[in-house]
Design a protein around this motif. Structure first.
Motif, PDB file in Angstrom:
ATOM      1  N   LYS B  73       0.835  -1.221   0.000  1.00 23.62           N
ATOM      2  CA  LYS B  73       0.000   0.000   0.000  1.00 23.62           C
ATOM      3  C   LYS B  73       0.869   1.270   0.000  1.00 23.62           C
ATOM      4  O   LYS B  73       0.673   2.150  -0.831  1.00 23.62           O
ATOM      5  N   THR B  74       1.791   1.330   0.961  1.00 20.05           N
ATOM      6  CA  THR B  74       2.609   2.545   1.055  1.00 20.05           C
ATOM      7  C   THR B  74       3.482   2.706  -0.184  1.00 20.05           C
ATOM      8  O   THR B  74       3.656   3.814  -0.693  1.00 20.05           O
ATOM      9  N   THR B  75       3.990   1.582  -0.696  1.00 19.04           N
ATOM     10  CA  THR B  75       4.806   1.665  -1.923  1.00 19.04           C
ATOM     11  C   THR B  75       3.953   2.222  -3.065  1.00 19.04           C
ATOM     12  O   THR B  75       4.425   3.064  -3.833  1.00 19.04           O
ATOM     13  N   LEU B  76       2.704   1.761  -3.157  1.00 18.21           N
ATOM     14  CA  LEU B  76       1.834   2.263  -4.226  1.00 18.21           C
ATOM     15  C   LEU B  76       1.635   3.776  -4.085  1.00 18.21           C
ATOM     16  O   LEU B  76       1.710   4.513  -5.075  1.00 18.21           O
ATOM     17  N   MET B  77       1.400   4.231  -2.850  1.00 17.50           N
ATOM     18  CA  MET B  77       1.219   5.670  -2.629  1.00 17.50           C
ATOM     19  C   MET B  77       2.476   6.434  -3.052  1.00 17.50           C
ATOM     20  O   MET B  77       2.401   7.493  -3.665  1.00 17.50           O
ATOM     21  N   ARG B  78       3.640   5.873  -2.711  1.00 17.65           N
ATOM     22  CA  ARG B  78       4.901   6.553  -3.032  1.00 17.65           C
ATOM     23  C   ARG B  78       5.151   6.570  -4.539  1.00 17.65           C
ATOM     24  O   ARG B  78       5.678   7.544  -5.065  1.00 17.65           O
ATOM     25  N   VAL B  79       4.765   5.499  -5.210  1.00 16.87           N
ATOM     26  CA  VAL B  79       4.966   5.469  -6.668  1.00 16.87           C
ATOM     27  C   VAL B  79       4.002   6.453  -7.333  1.00 16.87           C
ATOM     28  O   VAL B  79       4.400   7.254  -8.194  1.00 16.87           O
ATOM     29  N   LEU B  80       2.739   6.416  -6.913  1.00 19.69           N
ATOM     30  CA  LEU B  80       1.743   7.300  -7.552  1.00 19.69           C
ATOM     31  C   LEU B  80       2.088   8.772  -7.322  1.00 19.69           C
ATOM     32  O   LEU B  80       1.873   9.611  -8.189  1.00 19.69           O
ATOM     33  N   SER B  81       2.631   9.087  -6.127  1.00 20.37           N
ATOM     34  CA  SER B  81       2.927  10.496  -5.839  1.00 20.37           C
ATOM     35  C   SER B  81       4.290  10.922  -6.391  1.00 20.37           C
ATOM     36  O   SER B  81       4.653  12.085  -6.275  1.00 20.37           O
ATOM     37  N   GLY B  82       5.038   9.973  -6.960  1.00 19.05           N
ATOM     38  CA  GLY B  82       6.298  10.339  -7.617  1.00 19.05           C
ATOM     39  C   GLY B  82       7.523  10.250  -6.725  1.00 19.05           C
ATOM     40  O   GLY B  82       8.598  10.668  -7.129  1.00 19.05           O
ATOM     41  N   ILE B  83       7.374   9.738  -5.501  1.00 14.42           N
ATOM     42  CA  ILE B  83       8.548   9.610  -4.631  1.00 14.42           C
ATOM     43  C   ILE B  83       9.459   8.498  -5.168  1.00 14.42           C
ATOM     44  O   ILE B  83      10.670   8.669  -5.257  1.00 14.42           O
ATOM     45  N   TYR B  84       8.873   7.387  -5.522  1.00 20.50           N
ATOM     46  CA  TYR B  84       9.627   6.287  -6.128  1.00 20.50           C
ATOM     47  C   TYR B  84       9.376   6.272  -7.630  1.00 20.50           C
ATOM     48  O   TYR B  84       8.251   6.542  -8.076  1.00 20.50           O
ATOM     49  N   GLY B  85      10.415   5.910  -8.369  1.00 21.35           N
ATOM     50  CA  GLY B  85      10.205   5.644  -9.788  1.00 21.35           C
ATOM     51  C   GLY B  85       9.689   4.217  -9.915  1.00 21.35           C
ATOM     52  O   GLY B  85       9.752   3.451  -8.956  1.00 21.35           O
ATOM     53  N   HIS B  86       9.168   3.849 -11.086  1.00 22.61           N
ATOM     54  CA  HIS B  86       8.689   2.480 -11.264  1.00 22.61           C
ATOM     55  C   HIS B  86       9.612   1.750 -12.236  1.00 22.61           C
ATOM     56  O   HIS B  86      10.342   2.389 -12.992  1.00 22.61           O
ATOM     57  N   ASP B  87       9.582   0.434 -12.208  1.00 17.36           N
ATOM     58  CA  ASP B  87      10.522  -0.335 -13.020  1.00 17.36           C
ATOM     59  C   ASP B  87       9.901  -0.922 -14.271  1.00 17.36           C
ATOM     60  O   ASP B  87      10.600  -1.284 -15.200  1.00 17.36           O
ATOM     61  N   GLU B  88       8.594  -1.059 -14.269  1.00 16.81           N
ATOM     62  CA  GLU B  88       7.939  -1.505 -15.514  1.00 16.81           C
ATOM     63  C   GLU B  88       6.542  -0.917 -15.589  1.00 16.81           C
ATOM     64  O   GLU B  88       5.993  -0.441 -14.602  1.00 16.81           O
ATOM     65  N   GLY B  89       5.976  -0.944 -16.785  1.00 15.09           N
ATOM     66  CA  GLY B  89       4.645  -0.387 -16.981  1.00 15.09           C
ATOM     67  C   GLY B  89       4.677   1.114 -17.196  1.00 15.09           C
ATOM     68  O   GLY B  89       5.740   1.705 -17.417  1.00 15.09           O
ATOM     69  N   ILE B  90       3.499   1.727 -17.127  1.00 14.90           N
ATOM     70  CA  ILE B  90       3.375   3.162 -17.441  1.00 14.90           C
ATOM     71  C   ILE B  90       2.640   3.866 -16.306  1.00 14.90           C
ATOM     72  O   ILE B  90       1.642   3.350 -15.786  1.00 14.90           O
ATOM     73  N   ILE B  91       3.132   5.050 -15.946  1.00 15.62           N
ATOM     74  CA  ILE B  91       2.374   5.916 -15.043  1.00 15.62           C
ATOM     75  C   ILE B  91       2.273   7.273 -15.717  1.00 15.62           C
ATOM     76  O   ILE B  91       3.289   7.873 -16.068  1.00 15.62           O
ATOM     77  N   ASP B  92       1.059   7.720 -15.909  1.00 13.93           N
ATOM     78  CA  ASP B  92       0.840   9.002 -16.566  1.00 13.93           C
ATOM     79  C   ASP B  92       0.176   9.942 -15.565  1.00 13.93           C
ATOM     80  O   ASP B  92      -0.967   9.738 -15.172  1.00 13.93           O
ATOM     81  N   ARG B  93       0.937  10.964 -15.115  1.00 17.89           N
ATOM     82  CA  ARG B  93       0.379  11.927 -14.155  1.00 17.89           C
ATOM     83  C   ARG B  93      -0.026  13.185 -14.914  1.00 17.89           C
ATOM     84  O   ARG B  93       0.798  13.782 -15.589  1.00 17.89           O
ATOM     85  N   ARG B  94      -1.287  13.566 -14.792  1.00 15.58           N
ATOM     86  CA  ARG B  94      -1.758  14.718 -15.582  1.00 15.58           C
ATOM     87  C   ARG B  94      -2.074  15.927 -14.717  1.00 15.58           C
ATOM     88  O   ARG B  94      -2.753  16.836 -15.146  1.00 15.58           O
TER      89      ARG B  94
END
Lengths: 259, 257
Positions: B73-94
């Motif tokens: 859960k916390t990792t997901l929050m950190r990835v979505l908010s841009g604290i962590y980068g992700h290693d695969e897939g796509i994140i599009d923040r608008r």
């Protein structure tokens, strides 16, 4: 609010926090920033100038001022590199709980040290008055070696920052190697004491030759800096900044996950 | 299709994965270096904290994230908010401003309460003038007088620190708000006040992602939910059915254990 203004605002706040971290728990607060260099200069002057007779052998007048010209930028550099290098680990909880600029964190630590470093400059002025040194227009050159030293410190801080997260021994290795570099630089002795045939190479390879002499000649001797060694210091500082920034950019996203 | 599902997607996350290295310090060092310089890290050295995650954060929607400890859960929050980068897939923040709020984050114990109000305001993108405008309101909300706010935070009691931390974050209005286990805090009086403020905060933000173990809280406040289990999305969709499914799973897991 536009992004740059927001970043500046954040940078200033973080700088203030960095300064508070150094002063808030001490009764004398900022006073220590003056006491510390004064104490170090006194001890070095007593041991090397008085007991070991370095100033007598090298015919150096106003040895404490001579020392201060090297020790003050050296202390600034050392603190900036150390504190800049520890910026990620010091701010681990912040970096893992808020989307905050990592550059702002590192640079604000450097700025906090910069404020501390600037307080060393009045110490130079005090010694100039004590030793009756008449200021010349060449004093206007002093900001140049200081700016080069700051650039070098920022570069080294950037480099150390991610490395100290990944390799905890970096801080120990740094403090050992810095002691070696200090004694290998013309801080306690003059450049003239170095064998003449090696002097040029020494000036090119050691960035602190240009920086120390760049402060010492205008302040202690009333002469302009040695531009050759100062140019070499500048090249080293640029290399350190470019390499440090590149390594920081590559490694810091990985480091955040290790905090 | 509900209104929520028609609304604009603010963060789109497709087949996202993030991994961490594990093992001895030496292994971690080797893998960190390989990763930083673009070389492949062997699969057996990777620990996938999240994998194949599809999540949409939509405007006007309050998204709840639930799951047991270590589910990501916390990792997901950190990835979505841009604290962590992700290693695969796509994140599009608008969207522009994102705030991940967890109580006490960013508070400096060396600074006074007053300076911390300005620091946390800056960290969350508020300009100095706006913090000054809000200052009296924040002070009033956290119930700390001038003398206390002039004192370094390290001398505060836990309760005072919690109130200060909550009061600062309660006055921020980001476009996307991530609340990581921030619920109502403090004593009985402050708890009801903070609960009301939290609701107001969630209304003000364009979209809200709330991570919590408190199923009741998520049911009351969220329109949609994601249930994470061992780093993958076990269920997602309208909040109540997803949260009921997770609650049943949690009860049966407890009975088995």
């Amino acid at each position: 609010m536009s992004l740059p203004r927001r970043q500046i605002d954040l940078f200033l706040r973080l700088t203030k926090t960095g300064i508070a971290r150094q002063t808030s728990q001490r009764l004398l607060g900022w006073g220590w920033w003056l006491i510390e260099p004064l104490a170090m200069i006194s001890v070095y002057a007593l041991i090397f100038g008085g007991l070991l007779g370095v100033s007598r052998v090298s015919r150096i007048d106003a040895y404490p001022l001579f020392l201060a010209c090297a020790l003050i930028p050296w202390r600034w550099f050392n603190l900036a590199a150390l504190r800049g290098g520890a910026a990620l680990t010091q701010n681990a909880s912040l970096l893992t709980s808020m989307p905050v600029s990592r550059d702002a964190i590192v640079l604000s630590e450097q700025a906090a040290v910069g404020v501390q470093g600037l307080t060393g400059l009045p110490v130079l002025a005090i010694f100039m008055v004590v030793y009756d040194c008449v200021p010349t227009w060449n004093l206007l050159f002093v900001p140049i070696p200081i700016a080069i030293m700051v650039l070098l410190a920022v570069g080294v801080g950037y480099l150390m920052c991610p490395l100290s997260v990944i390799i905890p021994d970096v801080a120990n290795a740094w403090s050992v190697s810095m002691r070696v570099v200090w004694f290998m630089s013309p801080g306690l002795y003059s450049l003239e004491q170095f064998p003449e045939r090696w002097r040029e190479l020494y000036s090119l390879l050691n960035p602190f030759v240009g920086i120390f002499e760049g402060v010492r000649r205008p302040v202690h001797d009333g002469l302009p800096p040695l531009w050759g060694p100062l140019g070499a210091s500048f090249v080293w500082a640029v290399i350190a900044f470019v390499v440090g920034r590149w390594v920081f950019k590559r490694l810091s996203p990985v480091c955040i996950r290790m905090l | 299709m509900s209104d929520a599902k028609q609304s604009e997607v603010v963060i789109e996350c497709r087949d996202m994965g993030i991994w961490f290295t594990r093992g001895s310090r030496r292994t971690m060092l080797r893998q960190a270096m390989r990763r930083a310089f673009g070389r492949t890290v062997p699969e057996d050295s990777r620990f996938w904290a999240l994998r194949h995650v599809d999540v949409d954060v939509r405007a006007g929607v309050r998204l709840g994230v639930c799951g047991s400890n270590g589910s990501g859960k916390t990792t997901l929050m950190r990835v979505l908010s841009g604290i962590y980068g992700h290693d695969e897939g796509i994140i599009d923040r608008r969207e522009g401003t994102m705030s991940l709020l967890s109580l006490g984050a960013g508070i400096s114990h060396h600074l006074s309460g007053r300076d911390n109000i300005y620091l946390l305001g800056s960290l969350n993108g508020l300009p100095r003038d706006q913090i000054t405008e809000l200052y009296a309101e924040i002070q009033d909300f956290c119930e700390l007088d001038d003398d206390v706010l002039r004192t370094p935070v390290r001398y505060y009691s836990n309760g005072m620190r919690t109130r200060l931390g909550f009061a600062i974050v309660a006055f921020i209005t980001p476009d996307v708000l991530f609340l990581d286990e921030i619920m109502a805090v403090g004593d009985t009086t402050f708890r009801s006040k903070s609960a009301a403020k939290l609701q107001e905060l969630a209304r003000r933000a364009r979209c809200v992602v709330i991570c919590s173990h408190d199923i009741g809280f998520l049911k009351r406040h969220c329109d949609e939910a994601v249930w994470l289990h061992e780093g993958v999305v076990r269920a997602s969709g309208d909040a109540v059915p997803v949260l009921n499914e997770y609650a049943d799973f949690a009860i049966s897991a407890r009975q088995v254990s």
